[in-house]
Design an enzyme around this catalytic site. Structure first.
Site, PDB file in Angstrom:
ATOM      1  N   GLY A 141     -11.244  -3.146   3.784  1.00 36.05           N
ATOM      2  CA  GLY A 141     -10.250  -3.928   3.060  1.00 36.05           C
ATOM      3  C   GLY A 141     -10.263  -3.507   1.610  1.00 36.05           C
ATOM      4  N   MET A 142      -9.220  -2.803   1.172  1.00 39.53           N
ATOM      5  CA  MET A 142      -9.185  -2.230  -0.174  1.00 39.53           C
ATOM      6  C   MET A 142      -8.245  -3.029  -1.074  1.00 39.53           C
ATOM      7  SD  MET A 142      -9.333   1.854   0.691  1.00 39.53           S
ATOM      8  CE  MET A 142      -9.602   2.302  -1.032  1.00 39.53           C
ATOM      9  N   SER A 143      -8.838  -3.651  -2.095  1.00 39.25           N
ATOM     10  CA  SER A 143      -8.067  -4.484  -3.018  1.00 39.25           C
ATOM     11  C   SER A 143      -7.575  -3.712  -4.229  1.00 39.25           C
ATOM     12  CB  SER A 143      -8.937  -5.647  -3.498  1.00 39.25           C
ATOM     13  OG  SER A 143     -10.017  -5.152  -4.276  1.00 39.25           O
ATOM     14  N   GLY A 186      -9.749  -2.654  -6.375  1.00 34.09           N
ATOM     15  CA  GLY A 186     -10.832  -2.846  -7.335  1.00 34.09           C
ATOM     16  C   GLY A 186     -11.955  -1.852  -7.123  1.00 34.09           C
ATOM     17  N   VAL A 187     -12.912  -1.860  -8.038  1.00 28.23           N
ATOM     18  CA  VAL A 187     -13.985  -0.874  -7.990  1.00 28.23           C
ATOM     19  C   VAL A 187     -14.924  -1.104  -6.807  1.00 28.23           C
ATOM     20  CG1 VAL A 187     -15.490  -2.174  -9.577  1.00 28.23           C
ATOM     21  CG2 VAL A 187     -15.749   0.307  -9.380  1.00 28.23           C
ATOM     22  N   SER A 225     -14.483  -2.473  -3.599  1.00 29.76           N
ATOM     23  CA  SER A 225     -13.993  -2.022  -2.291  1.00 29.76           C
ATOM     24  C   SER A 225     -13.743  -0.518  -2.284  1.00 29.76           C
ATOM     25  CB  SER A 225     -12.728  -2.781  -1.895  1.00 29.76           C
ATOM     26  OG  SER A 225     -11.705  -2.637  -2.855  1.00 29.76           O
ATOM     27  N   CYS A 242     -10.182 -17.760   2.887  1.00 30.83           N
ATOM     28  CA  CYS A 242      -9.649 -16.396   3.035  1.00 30.83           C
ATOM     29  C   CYS A 242     -10.649 -15.502   3.760  1.00 30.83           C
ATOM     30  CB  CYS A 242      -9.310 -15.819   1.664  1.00 30.83           C
ATOM     31  SG  CYS A 242      -8.596 -14.164   1.727  1.00 30.83           S
ATOM     32  N   GLY A 248     -16.014  -4.959  -0.116  1.00 36.28           N
ATOM     33  CA  GLY A 248     -16.855  -4.680  -1.280  1.00 36.28           C
ATOM     34  C   GLY A 248     -17.696  -5.859  -1.704  1.00 36.28           C
ATOM     35  N   CYS A 284      -6.324 -15.734  -6.601  1.00 32.73           N
ATOM     36  CA  CYS A 284      -5.437 -14.567  -6.518  1.00 32.73           C
ATOM     37  C   CYS A 284      -3.962 -14.925  -6.420  1.00 32.73           C
ATOM     38  CB  CYS A 284      -5.857 -13.664  -5.360  1.00 32.73           C
ATOM     39  SG  CYS A 284      -5.431 -14.290  -3.722  1.00 32.73           S
TER      40      CYS A 284
END
Length: 356
Positions: free
Chosen positions: A8-10, A12-13, A15, A103, A127, A199
């Protein structure tokens, strides 16, 4: 054949580095960014956060740099039902919810895991600063190496199945080490600031957000004291939480705090700070990780909110659905709707929702 993992890539650093670490470990890595925002126009100006449109571009850029496939998947409906609607309802009932916990349980480690398995993946990864461990045939979580960034509090309600199919490679690193790895491999997000706001509420004004979404359901009401005397008017119970002092719009000459919220009469009770210290609570919707059920009283360290320090407590079973938590020392503002989470020797034991 290499095991397949969906990260799961947001954008951010954390993930981003998680994806890199797993690729280095030999996994076949697929990047997925979850689209959860509800109103595209409302989020166009957001500059950061896992819901921002710029986050998608950052995640795509990282995936390209790492030479892994990347997809954007729509989770709007599930997110609205399990996170936003729950968040609003809890505040309307005078409670203070934690949307990140919802979530994690229903979106990242349920809906995303299902999509990952549809893609033939063995695992889903994030992450998060935590480490999945198997102890005596049960999966649990160990606190992160970086205790300042540890995120196990928000992961206590994951199931054994979810944990069995979860990887969290960042848990054995400190935050500065993660940023250094990102710098070393040339990721532009290495200095991206951490997202701290909710978020889906970019300005962090949850009261105004709920009022806008629910239209005419948020009503003004009375501030009262413990004896029921009217002290003034409040904007609506969704604007307040237990222990709150700022933003009351009233001056009494002495420090005054929210000590209770009464949704059925639409009243907010004010009192002294002494009134918000308690030693006992009852938790519902309890989930344990190292064992299925609590069979006898247990001494633990417990946290009543994400930012609080663990405090010595004893937990005991009240019935099949509820447990009692008794702290050695009084705790400030034990708040309905928040989670109480238990630890022993840096291992996550479990937790539940504060009910009373």
């Amino acid at each position: 054949m290499a095991k397949k993992v969906v990260v799961g890539m947001s954008g951010g650093v954390d993930s981003s580095v998680a994806a890199h670490l797993l690729k280095e470990q030999g996994y076949e890595v697929i990047g997925v960014t979850m689209q959860v925002w509800q109103e595209d126009d409302y989020y166009e100006d957001m500059e950061s956060g896992c819901c921002s449109l710029s986050a998608v571009e950052d995640a795509k850029m990282v995936a390209y740099h790492l030479n892994i496939p990347h997809y954007v998947m729509n989770f709007k409906e599930a997110f609205k039902k399990n996170v936003i609607d729950y968040f609003i309802q809890e505040y309307m009932e005078g409670k203070t919810p934690n949307p990140c916990i919802a979530c994690n349980k229903y979106i990242k480690f349920d809906e995303l895991l299902k999509r990952a398995m549809d893609l033939g993946a063995d695992y889903v990864a994030t992450g998060h600063y935590a480490t999945v461990e198997k102890i005596n045939d049960r999966y649990t979580l160990r606190k992160s190496k970086d205790h300042n960034k540890d995120q196990t509090y928000a992961l206590y309600n994951l199931t054994q199945f979810q944990l069995a199919h979860t990887l969290m490679p960042c848990g054995i690193y400190k935050k500065e080490e993660i940023r250094e790895i990102a710098r070393e491999i040339g990721l532009m997000v290495h200095s991206k600031r951490d997202s701290e706001e909710i978020c889906f509420i970019p300005d962090n004004d949850h009261g105004a957000y709920i009022k806008r979404i629910t239209k005419d359901k948020v009503k003004e009401g009375n501030f009262i004291d413990k004896e029921g005397n009217v002290l003034g008017k409040h904007k609506g119970i969704v604007y307040y939480t237990l222990g709150q002092r700022k933003g009351l719009g009233l001056s009494f000459g002495v420090p005054t705090y929210v000590i209770d919220i009464k949704p059925y009469t639409n009243e907010v009770v004010l009192g002294s700070e002494e009134d918000i210290f308690k030693t006992d609570l009852v938790a519902k919707d309890v989930n344990f990780l190292p064992f299925e059920n609590l069979t006898s009283p247990m001494k633990v360290e417990a946290k009543i909110r994400y930012s609080s320090k663990p405090a010595e407590a004893t937990i005991s079973c009240l019935d099949e659905e509820r447990i009692k938590v008794k702290f050695t020392d009084r705790q400030r503002a034990i708040t309905k709707g928040q989670s109480v989470v238990f630890y022993k020797d840096n291992i996550l034991i479990g937790g539940g929702i504060i009910d009373s």
